[in-house]
Design a protein around this motif. Sequence first.
Motif, PDB file in Angstrom:
ATOM      1  N   GLN A 113       0.828  -1.207   0.000  1.00 14.01           N
ATOM      2  CA  GLN A 113       0.000   0.000   0.000  1.00 14.01           C
ATOM      3  C   GLN A 113       0.865   1.261   0.000  1.00 14.01           C
ATOM      4  O   GLN A 113       0.590   2.214  -0.740  1.00 14.01           O
ATOM      5  CB  GLN A 113      -0.907  -0.008   1.236  1.00 14.01           C
ATOM      6  CG  GLN A 113      -1.882  -1.177   1.294  1.00 14.01           C
ATOM      7  CD  GLN A 113      -3.188  -0.889   0.565  1.00 14.01           C
ATOM      8  OE1 GLN A 113      -3.655   0.240   0.550  1.00 14.01           O
ATOM      9  NE2 GLN A 113      -3.768  -1.903  -0.043  1.00 14.01           N
ATOM     10  N   SER A 166       1.186   4.077  -2.922  1.00 10.75           N
ATOM     11  CA  SER A 166       0.908   5.479  -2.610  1.00 10.75           C
ATOM     12  C   SER A 166       2.040   6.380  -3.100  1.00 10.75           C
ATOM     13  O   SER A 166       1.804   7.444  -3.688  1.00 10.75           O
ATOM     14  CB  SER A 166       0.713   5.641  -1.097  1.00 10.75           C
ATOM     15  OG  SER A 166       0.483   6.986  -0.763  1.00 10.75           O
ATOM     16  N   TYR A 225      -6.046  -1.756  -3.041  1.00 11.30           N
ATOM     17  CA  TYR A 225      -5.610  -0.358  -3.061  1.00 11.30           C
ATOM     18  C   TYR A 225      -6.323   0.418  -4.173  1.00 11.30           C
ATOM     19  O   TYR A 225      -6.811   1.541  -3.950  1.00 11.30           O
ATOM     20  CB  TYR A 225      -4.100  -0.284  -3.262  1.00 11.30           C
ATOM     21  CG  TYR A 225      -3.586   1.122  -3.469  1.00 11.30           C
ATOM     22  CD1 TYR A 225      -3.347   1.977  -2.402  1.00 11.30           C
ATOM     23  CD2 TYR A 225      -3.363   1.610  -4.763  1.00 11.30           C
ATOM     24  CE1 TYR A 225      -2.893   3.275  -2.606  1.00 11.30           C
ATOM     25  CE2 TYR A 225      -2.916   2.906  -4.981  1.00 11.30           C
ATOM     26  CZ  TYR A 225      -2.685   3.733  -3.891  1.00 11.30           C
ATOM     27  OH  TYR A 225      -2.247   5.016  -4.096  1.00 11.30           O
TER      28      TYR A 225
END
Length: 456
Positions: free
Chosen positions: A307, A311, A347
């Motif tokens: 994750q 990001s 995600y």
Amino acid sequence: MALTLRFIESISAVSLAVQRSGESQPHQLPHKQELLSQLLEIIKAEPRSSLLSPVLQEAMVAIRHLSKVKQPLSCEKNQELMEQCLDSVFSLPLQELTEDVGPVQTLYASTMATLEGLMQMLLEEDEMPERLQRIFRLLQRWLVSKQVWERARAMRVSTHLLKAYLQTVTITTLIPPGQFSSLAGMLGPYTCDSLGSIRQGAGDAIGCLLDIQVAKQPWTLRDRDKQWALRRVCQELQSADPEEVWDASIKLAKMVSRALPKAEILPFTQTLLESLGAVSRACDQASVLWFHTLLTDRASDLKDTVQAILSITSTYLRCTDDPELRGLLAQAVSLLAQHHQEAVVTYLLQRPLPLDKDSKELWAALAAEDFSQDILKDLLDQIPRGPAAEQRAETQEVAVANSLSPDSGGTQSSAHQGPAERGQDPGQGARLVPPRGSPQLPRGCLPAGESSGASE
């Protein structure tokens, strides 16, 4: 000028005398700070347009002698001296790439050697664990210069300091967390710089970082085959063949990736992608494909960081408009999904609706892979059942389906578009990224006319 030189030489003589007398009985120089300030003013007053006198070199010699006199310099003063001396030498006009050997070139060479010695001494005098990272923060300004000779000077000093630092490292040396990842991530992209001496310098510097890791962990000592392989890679980085340079860079990326502590994977990723747009297109491509190498070689260690990595990738995807770089960044999602499909899909499903351009490109990168059918099955499994649930999921299902559809109109990742779709001639449409597991440098990655392996 003669008076200035005599003043500087007097400071050196007095400093050396105080040091010699202090061997039996400690002595201090009451006006040490004032004399250092005077020397800095002399350096600042020297013209940056040429190097016509030894004033700059002699002033740095005097600073070196004076700095060794008790009391030790504060961290702030140490930083000020480093910054001013680096600026005074690095900002001089081009000298290295000229073939003429005369008094100016000789003076320049001796001035660079003096700067290296002074920086090494100031590094050794600084007792803070993070001293190496502080120096590299000063050097980074010049490492990202658009002037190739300024980058070459900064890389030369960087390599010199890392070699000197390596000689002081033992198993008891306190090395701050993140030092390896931050410095290796900063230097890695320069293995594809346009100048051969910079590429080799980056390879040598990264080799020092790998040796520092070994010095701190003697149970992982490299055998002779690995040491030979590292030396061979550094030689290949000087090649005039762009593909050979790229192969060598990827080999080095694999060495770094495998030596990287698990806790430093995220900082390494952040540092690599921070450099995008800083130097050149070739260095940008190197940054992203070093990132790809990390994702491939350390896939088993990424379970808890998927994750965060996505990001970071999304953040830098928003920061570039270059279609090839965007395609490379989007392809990182595919590499992650090969081993962590559920986390990647989760995600992407959490991204807000309606899907923006970045989200569509990330989905399109997954759709272009062989396992896209598995992803569609994953998506279907996550759709809630029942009339009420179907109504709530309808918007999200349609949006995702549109982004995966080849007819979605402009949502296909540029890394997977054909030449005509990218506005290229079909004969020039070689895919930038090869099949996973064997990255190759496309012809033209290094700027034409600048891929020479010429050294300083």
